[in-house]
Write an enzyme that holds these catalytic residues in place. Structure first.
Site, PDB file in Angstrom:
ATOM      1  N   LYS A   8      -6.737   0.609 -12.488  1.00  0.00           N
ATOM      2  CA  LYS A   8      -5.295   0.638 -12.278  1.00  0.00           C
ATOM      3  C   LYS A   8      -4.749  -0.695 -12.772  1.00  0.00           C
ATOM      4  O   LYS A   8      -5.190  -1.750 -12.315  1.00  0.00           O
ATOM      5  CB  LYS A   8      -5.004   0.827 -10.781  1.00  0.00           C
ATOM      6  CG  LYS A   8      -3.558   0.870 -10.392  1.00  0.00           C
ATOM      7  CD  LYS A   8      -3.469   1.120  -8.879  1.00  0.00           C
ATOM      8  CE  LYS A   8      -2.078   1.130  -8.342  1.00  0.00           C
ATOM      9  NZ  LYS A   8      -2.050   1.365  -6.883  1.00  0.00           N
ATOM     10  N   ASP A 102       1.854   5.486   3.651  1.00  0.00           N
ATOM     11  CA  ASP A 102       2.247   6.328   2.515  1.00  0.00           C
ATOM     12  C   ASP A 102       1.284   7.506   2.367  1.00  0.00           C
ATOM     13  O   ASP A 102       0.780   7.789   1.289  1.00  0.00           O
ATOM     14  CB  ASP A 102       2.313   5.503   1.225  1.00  0.00           C
ATOM     15  CG  ASP A 102       3.101   6.214   0.123  1.00  0.00           C
ATOM     16  OD1 ASP A 102       3.920   7.107   0.451  1.00  0.00           O
ATOM     17  OD2 ASP A 102       2.908   5.881  -1.055  1.00  0.00           O
TER      18      ASP A 102
END
Length: 170
Positions: A8, A102
């Site tokens: 990422k 989240d």
């Protein structure tokens, strides 16, 4: 090291912003603490040449969002089976005092054997630490009422989000 990894990369504009860069570092630190088969493992964090990378376990599969979009509503047993692993990972994170904030289908990955893993701890924090209240984070369709109002989040907030996912799957 003869293994597949996921990388990422933080976007260039965010690397230049000290707040975003520190949040990315913090995500790497938090994920490195999570040594559980139902949490995506982080292997390394690299900053070089004005770039920042998070190197993590590669999950050969799809997000739960992709699974639901391809298969449609699930039977109750299927829904619970798909969520079971991620709930174990979430329980482990909560045991460490970590609140995810989240929980959503995009942040749960299922591999080809059906094991689900919790991912993306970019908005998480330790329950007693900073960020506990006053900041609106998460994904609105899955937020608990207190989270949507900018209030204090804890493990119960994450469980509310998991319940919203279960409802959606059914």
């Amino acid at each position: 090291l003869q293994r597949l990894v996921a990388i990422k990369e933080l976007g260039q504009a965010m690397v230049a912003d000290p707040v975003f860069l520190e949040a990315f570092r913090q995500e790497a630190r938090i994920m490195a603490l999570l040594d559980h088969p139902n949490c995506v493992r982080v292997f390394d964090f690299i900053e070089t040449g004005g770039r920042a990378f998070l190197v993590s376990e590669f999950v050969d599969g799809a997000s739960l969002r992709a699974v639901v979009l391809s298969s449609g509503p699930m039977a109750p047993q299927q829904s619970l089976g798909v969520l079971k692993g991620s709930l174990k990972g979430l329980g482990y994170a909560h045991h460490l005092g970590l609140v995810h904030r989240d929980i959503k289908p995009e942040n749960i990955l299922a591999d080809r054997e059906g094991t689900s893993k919790l991912a993306d701890f970019g908005q998480s924090y330790f329950g007693g630490g900073p960020g506990a209240a006053g900041s609106l984070t998460g994904s609105p369709p899955y937020m608990s009422p207190e989270q949507a109002q900018g209030g204090r989040c804890d493990a119960r907030s994450d469980l509310y989000s998991a319940g919203a996912i279960l409802f959606e799957f059914l």
